[in-house]
Scaffold this motif. Structure first.
Motif, mmCIF file in Angstrom:
data_model
loop_
_atom_site.group_PDB
_atom_site.id
_atom_site.type_symbol
_atom_site.label_atom_id
_atom_site.label_comp_id
_atom_site.label_asym_id
_atom_site.label_seq_id
_atom_site.Cartn_x
_atom_site.Cartn_y
_atom_site.Cartn_z
ATOM 1 N N ILE A 92 0.840 -1.209 0.000
ATOM 2 C CA ILE A 92 0.000 0.000 0.000
ATOM 3 C C ILE A 92 0.877 1.262 0.000
ATOM 4 N N PHE A 93 1.956 1.225 0.787
ATOM 5 C CA PHE A 93 2.860 2.382 0.827
ATOM 6 C C PHE A 93 3.491 2.627 -0.556
ATOM 7 N N VAL A 94 3.856 1.554 -1.239
ATOM 8 C CA VAL A 94 4.453 1.703 -2.571
ATOM 9 C C VAL A 94 3.439 2.332 -3.529
ATOM 10 N N ILE A 95 2.183 1.898 -3.436
ATOM 11 C CA ILE A 95 1.132 2.511 -4.267
ATOM 12 C C ILE A 95 0.972 3.993 -3.917
ATOM 13 N N LEU A 114 3.240 5.978 -2.822
ATOM 14 C CA LEU A 114 4.360 6.712 -3.426
ATOM 15 C C LEU A 114 4.135 6.903 -4.917
ATOM 16 N N LEU A 115 3.589 5.875 -5.572
ATOM 17 C CA LEU A 115 3.328 5.945 -7.012
ATOM 18 C C LEU A 115 2.358 7.084 -7.312
ATOM 19 N N VAL A 116 1.351 7.252 -6.449
ATOM 20 C CA VAL A 116 0.385 8.337 -6.621
ATOM 21 C C VAL A 116 1.088 9.694 -6.539
ATOM 22 N N SER A 117 2.083 9.779 -5.653
ATOM 23 C CA SER A 117 2.739 11.060 -5.421
ATOM 24 C C SER A 117 3.872 11.309 -6.411
ATOM 25 N N SER A 118 4.683 10.294 -6.681
ATOM 26 C CA SER A 118 5.859 10.501 -7.533
ATOM 27 C C SER A 118 6.388 9.160 -8.010
ATOM 28 N N ARG A 119 6.457 8.971 -9.327
ATOM 29 C CA ARG A 119 6.974 7.711 -9.841
ATOM 30 C C ARG A 119 8.435 7.515 -9.453
ATOM 31 N N VAL A 120 9.187 8.638 -9.479
ATOM 32 C CA VAL A 120 10.607 8.549 -9.121
ATOM 33 C C VAL A 120 10.754 8.065 -7.681
ATOM 34 N N ALA A 121 9.982 8.647 -6.768
ATOM 35 C CA ALA A 121 10.064 8.259 -5.358
ATOM 36 C C ALA A 121 9.709 6.794 -5.171
ATOM 37 N N CYS A 122 8.721 6.327 -5.950
ATOM 38 C CA CYS A 122 8.286 4.940 -5.850
ATOM 39 C C CYS A 122 9.423 3.990 -6.230
ATOM 40 N N VAL A 123 10.074 4.288 -7.359
ATOM 41 C CA VAL A 123 11.160 3.421 -7.832
ATOM 42 C C VAL A 123 12.358 3.495 -6.897
ATOM 43 N N THR A 124 12.752 4.712 -6.475
ATOM 44 C CA THR A 124 13.927 4.822 -5.601
ATOM 45 C C THR A 124 13.666 4.158 -4.256
ATOM 46 N N ALA A 125 12.431 4.237 -3.757
ATOM 47 C CA ALA A 125 12.111 3.594 -2.485
ATOM 48 C C ALA A 125 12.325 2.087 -2.574
ATOM 49 N N LEU A 126 11.796 1.480 -3.651
ATOM 50 C CA LEU A 126 11.954 0.030 -3.818
ATOM 51 C C LEU A 126 13.426 -0.344 -3.996
#
Lengths: 340, 340, 340
Positions: free
Chosen positions: A219-222, A224-236
């Motif tokens: 859910i947290f990854v989703i 992040l995806l809503v907020s910023s694709r870059v943040a989502c990828v860097t987080a993972l």
């Protein structure tokens, strides 16, 4: 945190005058919506996202795992934000959630450790208010170097309030924090499997809010995806980097699976991969080095705090990002993101 | 400390030229009187009072409890003040006692811990001289934020010199400092009585100089009254606040009665209730929050230093006042006192 | 470190343009010679000598004691220097060895502790690269006060990487660092003889690079003589001062003989006796006070880090020199050396 983008999508259409909120007839509703928006952004800022939808999804992910922690996040964020308003802090800072995220985290950390009775909740309220003072103090302190405060107020407040319990008989501890008392390094080299890697990566994202739950991580990854694709990828990638470093160095399998070695690397990767430096080849290499270093600093902090029984919390993230941001001006290949 | 008020009542009528003291015939007597005045103000500055009568009464209160500690205060203050003069420090700073109070405290702390033989006294002299270097270093360090140094040089010098004894066989310890090795939190909730509250409140004031004596506490309160009615009231309220917080949280009764939870709150209340912010409703609320926080930070520091057997000293006061002063500019309702 | 004297004797005649090195035909040889010169200066900077001959003799002294440590110094210095070049650090800083000395020290410290297998060497490479980030961060941080960074990046990186081993099963420790786990203070007052004093003094110089070897100490003294007669004399006096203080305070004889109480005093004496203040009567007295204080701070740091099993390294030197340099402007009798 660094990215104070006031024009970002906002659930409430808050209009602002130089004297504060409340510009039209139903001002108190407007005020309430503005406050809720500030709360959600505050929850979003835990992962450096000035985005109320991301905050809402983070909250949902926490409630999915635990009603207690969901309530804790709401109370902590509300108290620290309201304290800032009461003390007259510049509304532009409050509105983007800068005085909320440390309260959110300190409330979870204290209620993970203490039995949730009336005294504990009062303790949480006091601690959340203290993060506001500490946030203001550190904004002033670090302004000399134009440094971000990050989650330092949470780390220092939580350590102080948890340590103090040793002298106070009326606060009863439940169990240790998820990242304290890590199992010692494996004598056998561990049996890290594909499920360890998959669960560990998502748990690493969930542990940013101290939640040990794979679905919460998803859910947290989703969010992040809503907020910023870059943040989502860097987080993972940050979570995976932390996990792989810990695996390669022979850390214990249960600790790897729990995400303990990941959550600081998640935050460091988000911060250095796009928030404080413009994303390019140089800053990606820098962010990877930071994620690796953060994992080692996490192991070091965890070992250093063991004699006093305290968890590392997000101190490794704070320390490494401070140092990597401070060092930036000496490395001309890194281009800083202009502060808003 | 913050209040460098050179026009304040002075026992000796010291006239000053740009080249130093000594302006008329019996210059050396004038110098001596000036030195004695600086010593008494130095002792007064332990409670942030630039007032030689207050210093004299503090000294009397200490001698009332212990001749050894009275002598320690005199030697410590004299050595740190003389070191500053020898190194050519600006006379205006020396004269108001800014280079005396840390020497006073370090001498008491070391002689509480060490058997008073020749080597211990030499150690005290060296430590007192070191507080002068540390005072100058921290004045420079903190000038960036216009922050007061407070008793930080004492705290760091005392911790360093006490810790070093573990490696040195010729210094023999007597017993622990009054605020080290606090009893653990009460399993029963304690039997706090009216006498605990009364004794604890005055002991809290006495413990600012590490004296566990109610009469000494009363003398200190009178000394504060001579210097400033506001400081007298805030000191008592600070001590009471610390005591009530400790009681409410279930701290051990003997520790509460000893004043251990009070002395840092006393200093925080004096500093924030009139010295660094103009006294009004906002600053009173701020000072109360600071006194409560200081008590929790005292418990935390005491627990954190337990593995190395060290006392918290006045570190909680220093830390909390630094943070609350640093945060000040973000809170427009608080009006800072203009530096002299 | 403070003395960035680019005109100093240089083994390679490196010509420099505003766009970097490589000005004539055989540019790559020039570059190589420039790199080797930077490495040797980096090794020299461990004792604050911007002199490649001194660096070469230091390296010889280390190889005389241990081939492993000699290789470690070469690798550590090369990695930290190359990382700085890769990140585009100003060549003038790299060329004088400012990005080499912390890498040199961190490599020795880690390989003293860890079995030298492939993973350990990778760990050393990573740690050496991290000292470069930390060096840049601290240059920025301390520029506010015009303070020198000294060996702080080494100390913090080494402590972090050594502490982290507690969580990592694949790094195998050999034995403790030479300055960790000091024997407790002697119960008998020790049997310090002339040979203790002689060996202890030279070992104190050798221990700056963590080498416990009298001949290595003698070679280091010769290296200092080549670079600066003042540094040579102050180093020996610093070592002797540390030894005498430890003896006088009743430290254990084996620790005194090993030079453990000397190496921080050596560095403090070099730094304050001619590098940061002009050498005169006032600065000599100041340097002696600093050497004495450093010895006490060494004992204190060693005791404070005992619960987490960590050595003091050169932290006492860093702390004391920072404080004594910070305090300088308040003491008009001390004349600062103008920064190059």
């Amino acid at each position: 945190m660094g990215s104070v983008d006031i024009s970002a999508t906002s659930a409430a259409t808050v209009r602002v005058t130089s004297t504060g909120l409340m510009v039209d007839g139903n001002g108190s509703l407007q005020q309430l919506l503005g406050f809720v928006d500030a709360l959600l952004r505050g929850i979003g800022q835990v992962m450096l996202q000035n985005n109320s939808y991301a905050g809402l999804l983070f909250l949902f992910g926490i409630f999915y795992n635990s009603t207690l922690f969901g309530l804790a996040v709401l109370v902590g964020t509300a108290v620290s934000t309201a304290t800032a308003m009461l003390l007259g802090v510049d509304r532009a800072l409050v509105r983007v959630g800068l005085f909320g995220f440390n309260g959110a985290l300190v409330a979870i950390a204290l209620l993970y450790f203490l039995q949730p009775d009336l005294l504990s909740w009062s303790y949480v309220v006091l601690a959340s208010a203290c993060t506001t003072i500490l946030m203001a103090a550190m904004l002033h302190l670090l302004s000399v170097w134009k440094m971000p405060v990050l989650t330092a107020p949470f780390v220092f407040t939580a350590l102080g309030f948890l340590l103090a319990c040793a002298r106070f008989g009326r606060l009863h501890s439940t169990h240790v924090l998820p990242t304290a008392g890590l199992p010692q390094a494996a004598t056998v080299e561990g049996i890290v499997s594909a499920s360890t890697v998959l669960q560990g990566t998502f748990n690493g994202v969930a542990q940013v809010f101290f939640q040990g739950n794979v679905i919460t991580g998803v859910i947290f990854v989703i969010a992040l995806l809503v907020s910023s694709r870059v943040a989502c990828v860097t987080a993972l990638l940050g979570s995976l980097t932390g996990l792989l470093v810990a695996w390669g160095m022979g850390a214990a399998e249960p600790a790897i699976r729990s995400g303990a070695f990941g959550f600081n690397a998640v935050l460091a990767a988000i911060a250095l991969g796009g928030v404080f430096f413009v994303l390019d080849a140089a800053s990606i290499a820098y962010a990877v080095l930071a994620a690796i270093t953060t994992t080692i600093v996490f192991a070091a902090t965890s070992a250093a705090l063991q004699p006093i029984g305290m968890p590392a919390l997000t101190f490794p993230f704070v320390l490494v990002v401070w140092l990597f941001v401070l060092a930036g001006p000496y490395f001309p290949r890194l281009r800083p993101v202009a502060a808003a």
